[in-house]
Design a protein around this motif. Structure first.
Motif, mmCIF file in Angstrom:
data_model
loop_
_atom_site.group_PDB
_atom_site.id
_atom_site.type_symbol
_atom_site.label_atom_id
_atom_site.label_comp_id
_atom_site.label_asym_id
_atom_site.label_seq_id
_atom_site.Cartn_x
_atom_site.Cartn_y
_atom_site.Cartn_z
ATOM 1 N N CYS A 1 0.849 -1.191 0.000
ATOM 2 C CA CYS A 1 0.000 0.000 0.000
ATOM 3 C C CYS A 1 0.886 1.244 0.000
ATOM 4 O O CYS A 1 1.795 1.368 0.820
ATOM 5 N N GLY A 2 0.627 2.149 -0.914
ATOM 6 C CA GLY A 2 1.445 3.345 -1.050
ATOM 7 C C GLY A 2 2.521 3.222 -2.112
ATOM 8 O O GLY A 2 3.304 4.154 -2.312
ATOM 9 N N PHE A 3 2.537 2.087 -2.820
ATOM 10 C CA PHE A 3 3.558 1.902 -3.859
ATOM 11 C C PHE A 3 3.397 2.934 -4.963
ATOM 12 O O PHE A 3 2.294 3.229 -5.419
ATOM 13 N N ARG A 4 4.501 3.477 -5.405
ATOM 14 C CA ARG A 4 4.529 4.369 -6.561
ATOM 15 C C ARG A 4 5.935 4.371 -7.132
ATOM 16 O O ARG A 4 6.904 4.031 -6.452
ATOM 17 N N GLN A 5 6.046 4.754 -8.376
ATOM 18 C CA GLN A 5 7.346 4.904 -9.002
ATOM 19 C C GLN A 5 7.928 6.272 -8.649
ATOM 20 O O GLN A 5 7.183 7.213 -8.369
ATOM 21 N N PRO A 6 9.253 6.400 -8.658
ATOM 22 C CA PRO A 6 9.854 7.720 -8.417
ATOM 23 C C PRO A 6 9.361 8.727 -9.456
ATOM 24 O O PRO A 6 9.102 8.377 -10.605
ATOM 25 N N ASN A 7 9.215 9.958 -9.047
ATOM 26 C CA ASN A 7 8.783 11.049 -9.932
ATOM 27 C C ASN A 7 7.376 10.843 -10.482
ATOM 28 O O ASN A 7 7.035 11.366 -11.542
ATOM 29 N N SER A 8 6.557 10.082 -9.782
ATOM 30 C CA SER A 8 5.190 9.835 -10.239
ATOM 31 C C SER A 8 4.206 10.065 -9.108
ATOM 32 O O SER A 8 4.479 9.737 -7.952
ATOM 33 N N GLY A 9 3.044 10.618 -9.451
ATOM 34 C CA GLY A 9 1.993 10.824 -8.468
ATOM 35 C C GLY A 9 0.933 9.744 -8.498
ATOM 36 O O GLY A 9 -0.045 9.816 -7.755
ATOM 37 N N VAL A 10 1.100 8.739 -9.357
ATOM 38 C CA VAL A 10 0.140 7.632 -9.427
ATOM 39 C C VAL A 10 0.492 6.618 -8.340
ATOM 40 O O VAL A 10 1.619 6.122 -8.286
ATOM 41 N N VAL A 11 -0.470 6.321 -7.481
ATOM 42 C CA VAL A 11 -0.216 5.534 -6.278
ATOM 43 C C VAL A 11 -1.156 4.334 -6.211
ATOM 44 O O VAL A 11 -2.314 4.411 -6.629
ATOM 45 N N LEU A 12 -0.636 3.232 -5.681
ATOM 46 C CA LEU A 12 -1.453 2.057 -5.378
ATOM 47 C C LEU A 12 -1.734 2.052 -3.884
ATOM 48 O O LEU A 12 -0.803 2.026 -3.073
ATOM 49 N N SER A 13 -2.998 2.101 -3.509
ATOM 50 C CA SER A 13 -3.379 2.116 -2.096
ATOM 51 C C SER A 13 -4.428 1.050 -1.833
ATOM 52 O O SER A 13 -5.137 0.623 -2.749
ATOM 53 N N CYS A 14 -4.516 0.637 -0.583
ATOM 54 C CA CYS A 14 -5.621 -0.242 -0.219
ATOM 55 C C CYS A 14 -6.882 0.610 -0.096
ATOM 56 O O CYS A 14 -6.811 1.839 0.035
ATOM 57 N N LEU A 15 -8.021 -0.032 -0.133
ATOM 58 C CA LEU A 15 -9.287 0.696 -0.118
ATOM 59 C C LEU A 15 -9.458 1.497 1.168
ATOM 60 O O LEU A 15 -9.950 2.630 1.143
ATOM 61 N N ASP A 16 -9.031 0.933 2.299
ATOM 62 C CA ASP A 16 -9.174 1.640 3.574
ATOM 63 C C ASP A 16 -8.365 2.933 3.589
ATOM 64 O O ASP A 16 -8.851 3.978 4.034
ATOM 65 N N CYS A 17 -7.127 2.864 3.110
ATOM 66 C CA CYS A 17 -6.279 4.059 3.098
ATOM 67 C C CYS A 17 -6.786 5.080 2.088
ATOM 68 O O CYS A 17 -6.646 6.291 2.299
ATOM 69 N N PHE A 18 -7.362 4.610 0.997
ATOM 70 C CA PHE A 18 -7.924 5.526 0.008
ATOM 71 C C PHE A 18 -9.122 6.281 0.590
ATOM 72 O O PHE A 18 -9.247 7.497 0.426
ATOM 73 N N LEU A 19 -9.988 5.567 1.276
ATOM 74 C CA LEU A 19 -11.194 6.189 1.824
ATOM 75 C C LEU A 19 -10.902 7.042 3.057
ATOM 76 O O LEU A 19 -11.563 8.055 3.283
ATOM 77 N N LYS A 20 -9.935 6.614 3.874
ATOM 78 C CA LYS A 20 -9.595 7.340 5.104
ATOM 79 C C LYS A 20 -10.848 7.639 5.934
ATOM 80 O O LYS A 20 -11.130 8.789 6.283
#
Length: 263
Positions: A75-94
């Motif tokens: 959760c929170g994975f992203r490539q360097p210099n990128s704003g596209v993120v992989l999150s779990c549903l719970d973290c996305f919804l907060k």
């Protein structure tokens, strides 16, 4: 989902759904693509990736252990210099509610949705294509975040439709951005009617009508300046640098600076 709200239960989620949740007491919504396995791919400003809100200023960002997901290691994975993120549903919804963006709505339904960023008249592509675009952009980026022209809703809309607006000077695909621009524009255009319509209710009706029509005119399903662009060609069409190109340029700049230092 109904006429007044797109709120849904988690049990109804399907891979490829465009979902969103409201932040800051319904001040704005954050959008993403549900790719299955309780994971969401979404787009955020690079400098705010560690903050609790995609619109929070840089000074409020924190990289403390409290931001680490206790359930999913990736959760929170992203490539360097990128704003596209992989999150779990719970973290996305907060702790926010879950809403599903609607596609292929009729013009009449679109106009009844007073708030932008909830639906579009454009048709969604097949699930496989939607997920492919989202995962490809997770690896390759979606350019620089821009609240009006390239935001989280723009990202999700592109993943769902593959449509790209060629007019780079106007507002992007986002319904939220169109609403922000459309509301004051409608008020400005309706101001001459105050001289002709003494009744405040009549003026308010005219203003509301202009606001809805301005939103409809900028909807991606109605606009004529949109084209279908494959995700592999997206960087070229947006004049964006790929993550690899950005990293190569950074390495070249570092090498040049080292050379200058030696001299």
């Amino acid at each position: 989902m109904g006429l007044l709200t797109n709120k849904m239960d988690r049990e109804g989620l399907k891979a490829g759904d465009h979902i969103y949740t409201y932040r800051a007491v319904f001040a704005y919504s954050h959008h993403g693509i549900f790719v299955g396995g309780s994971k969401v791919v979404h787009f955020r400003p690079e400098h705010n990736l560690n903050s609790s809100s995609p619109m929070e200023p840089l000074s409020s960002a924190s990289s403390s252990s409290e931001d680490t997901c206790p359930t999913f290691p990736d959760c929170g994975f992203r490539q360097p210099n990128s704003g596209v993120v992989l999150s779990c549903l719970d973290c996305f919804l907060k702790d926010g509610s879950l809403y599903c963006f609607e596609y292929g709505v009729s013009p009449s339904v679109f106009l009844t949705k007073v708030r932008g960023g909830t639906c579009t008249t454009a048709q969604s592509d097949q699930t496989d294509s939607v997920i492919h675009r989202a995962m490809y952009l997770l690896q390759n980026g979606f350019g620089n975040y821009d609240i009006f022209k390239n935001n989280c809703e723009d990202f999700a809309l592109y993943c769902k439709t593959g449509l790209l607006i060629m007019d780079k000077l106007g507002v992007g695909r986002s319904g939220q951005a169109s609403s922000i621009v459309g509301a004051p524009l409608a008020a400005l255009l309706s101001s001459p009617f105050k001289l002709l319509i003494p009744n405040p209710i009549g003026v308010a009706t005219v203003t509301a009508g202009m606001y809805c029509m301005s939103r409809y005119a900028t909807d991606i399903g109605v606009r004529t300046d949109v084209v279908k662009v494959s995700v592999e060609d997206l960087a070229a069409n947006l004049d964006l640098k790929t993550i690899e190109q950005a990293e190569e340029e950074e390495e070249e700049e570092e090498e040049d600076s080292d050379t200058d230092f030696v001299r």
